[in-house]
Design an enzyme around this catalytic site. Structure first.
Site, PDB file in Angstrom:
ATOM      1  N   ASP A   9      -2.285   3.331  23.932  1.00  0.00           N
ATOM      2  CA  ASP A   9      -1.840   2.038  24.428  1.00  0.00           C
ATOM      3  C   ASP A   9      -2.471   0.972  23.539  1.00  0.00           C
ATOM      4  O   ASP A   9      -3.443   1.246  22.825  1.00  0.00           O
ATOM      5  CB  ASP A   9      -2.293   1.882  25.887  1.00  0.00           C
ATOM      6  N   MET A  10      -1.954  -0.230  23.584  1.00  0.00           N
ATOM      7  CA  MET A  10      -2.477  -1.278  22.703  1.00  0.00           C
ATOM      8  C   MET A  10      -3.368  -2.281  23.437  1.00  0.00           C
ATOM      9  O   MET A  10      -4.575  -2.265  23.295  1.00  0.00           O
ATOM     10  CB  MET A  10      -1.322  -1.991  22.000  1.00  0.00           C
TER      11      MET A  10
ATOM     12  N   SER B 229       3.232   1.638  24.137  1.00  0.00           N
ATOM     13  CA  SER B 229       2.915   0.335  24.735  1.00  0.00           C
ATOM     14  C   SER B 229       4.106  -0.220  25.496  1.00  0.00           C
ATOM     15  O   SER B 229       5.250   0.166  25.264  1.00  0.00           O
ATOM     16  CB  SER B 229       2.511  -0.647  23.615  1.00  0.00           C
TER      17      SER B 229
ATOM     18  N   LYS C  38       6.032   6.041  29.608  1.00  0.00           N
ATOM     19  CA  LYS C  38       5.440   6.444  28.334  1.00  0.00           C
ATOM     20  C   LYS C  38       5.397   7.963  28.165  1.00  0.00           C
ATOM     21  O   LYS C  38       5.610   8.476  27.059  1.00  0.00           O
ATOM     22  CB  LYS C  38       4.033   5.868  28.199  1.00  0.00           C
TER      23      LYS C  38
ATOM     24  N   ASP D 105      -5.372   2.066  29.759  1.00  0.00           N
ATOM     25  CA  ASP D 105      -6.263   1.291  30.638  1.00  0.00           C
ATOM     26  C   ASP D 105      -5.600   0.766  31.898  1.00  0.00           C
ATOM     27  O   ASP D 105      -6.285   0.278  32.790  1.00  0.00           O
ATOM     28  CB  ASP D 105      -6.830   0.089  29.872  1.00  0.00           C
TER      29      ASP D 105
ATOM     30  N   ASN E  72       0.628   1.078  33.780  1.00  0.00           N
ATOM     31  CA  ASN E  72       1.758   1.612  33.022  1.00  0.00           C
ATOM     32  C   ASN E  72       1.355   2.755  32.092  1.00  0.00           C
ATOM     33  O   ASN E  72       2.181   3.259  31.335  1.00  0.00           O
ATOM     34  CB  ASN E  72       2.458   0.505  32.228  1.00  0.00           C
TER      35      ASN E  72
END
Length: 274
Positions: free
Chosen positions: A8-9, A43, A192, A215, A218
């Site tokens: 994830d970003m 993401s 995702k 984190d 999603n």
């Protein structure tokens, strides 16, 4: 042994400065190439924004963008979800009845925002949507493939709003959050983890060979999906419960710390990435 890494970003790979330690990652990426490990950016953000973070390697890596609605690998589109226009208009009509909800409609070619939204919201949206068009009305849009709504609500109203939307559109859309009052309305099943599965099928990689980092809400499916999953120290309680392990915070470059450990770790004289 790990053959694929998915990150994830926001709040995970990126620090609070909206950037990452590029030199440190470049060294890690070279080791991943040597061991033939795939790198995936997973993401809720727009593909055009995500690829801008990796200008040198964007055509060599893979992206699970828009929370799984768009999968692009090595510059080639593998999957693009689509909401029926009737559903898009039904959702938009309902959102207009709600107060304190700001909306971006996300499509394959661009994201769209109404000219009636506050300037601050539009400018903030441009951080995550490098293609963002301001239009007179979202209800009149037809010339794109739409697959997600990105909403912002008061932080304290997030859970209540998610419950309302999930009840109102049960079976049609799913509301997920990445925190800070941000709510994405996605196509059921196009999360995702589904995007990772598409890439795994392409490369013949098992879930046990996948490492994922996240984190927020999603990221839950992706964290549950991967054999090696890491919630960030700054992550939500739900993310930490879904993950098998915990990584240092994004501010402490937790993803890079763990990847360096995994690349150097020995198990029976064999690296985790062997």
């Amino acid at each position: 042994m790990i053959k694929m890494v998915a990150v994830d970003m926001d709040g995970t790979f990126l620090k609070g400065t909206n950037d990452y330690n590029r030199a440190r990652f470049a060294a890690i990426y070279q080791k991943m190439l040597q061991k033939e490990v795939k790198f995936v950016v997973a993401s809720g953000n727009q593909y055009y924004q995500l690829k801008s973070f990796f200008p040198e390697i964007a055509e060599d890596i893979s992206f699970v963008a828009e929370n799984g609605a768009l999968v692009i690998s090595e510059g080639r589109e593998l999957f693009c979800g689509e909401m029926a226009l009737s559903l898009v208009q039904e959702v938009l009509a309902f959102l207009e009845t709600l107060s304190d909800v700001q909306t971006i409609l996300c499509g394959r070619h661009s994201a769209y925002v109404s000219e009636q939204e506050k300037t601050e919201f539009v400018e903030h949206g441009r951080i995550y949507y490098h293609r963002l068009k301001v239009v007179p009305s979202l209800l009149t849009l037809t010339d794109d493939t739409f697959f997600k709504f990105a909403l912002n609500v008061p932080v304290e109203a997030t859970e209540e709003m998610m419950a309302l939307l999930n009840q109102k559109f049960s079976g049609k859309i799913v509301a997920v959050t990445s925190g800070h009052g941000d709510i994405d309305l996605i196509i059921p099943g196009l999360h995702k983890a589904n995007g990772l599965t598409i890439l795994q099928e392409k490369w013949g990689i098992h879930e046990k060979q996948v490492a994922s980092f996240g984190d927020g809400g999603n990221d839950l499916e992706m964290l549950r999906h991967a054999g090696y999953s890491y919630a960030m120290a700054n992550g939500s309680p739900e993310a930490k419960k879904a993950a098998k392990h915990q990584a240092p915070s994004n501010q402490d470059e937790g993803v890079l710390v763990i990847l360096e450990e995994l690349l150097g770790e020995e198990h029976n004289d064999q690296s985790t990435f062997n």
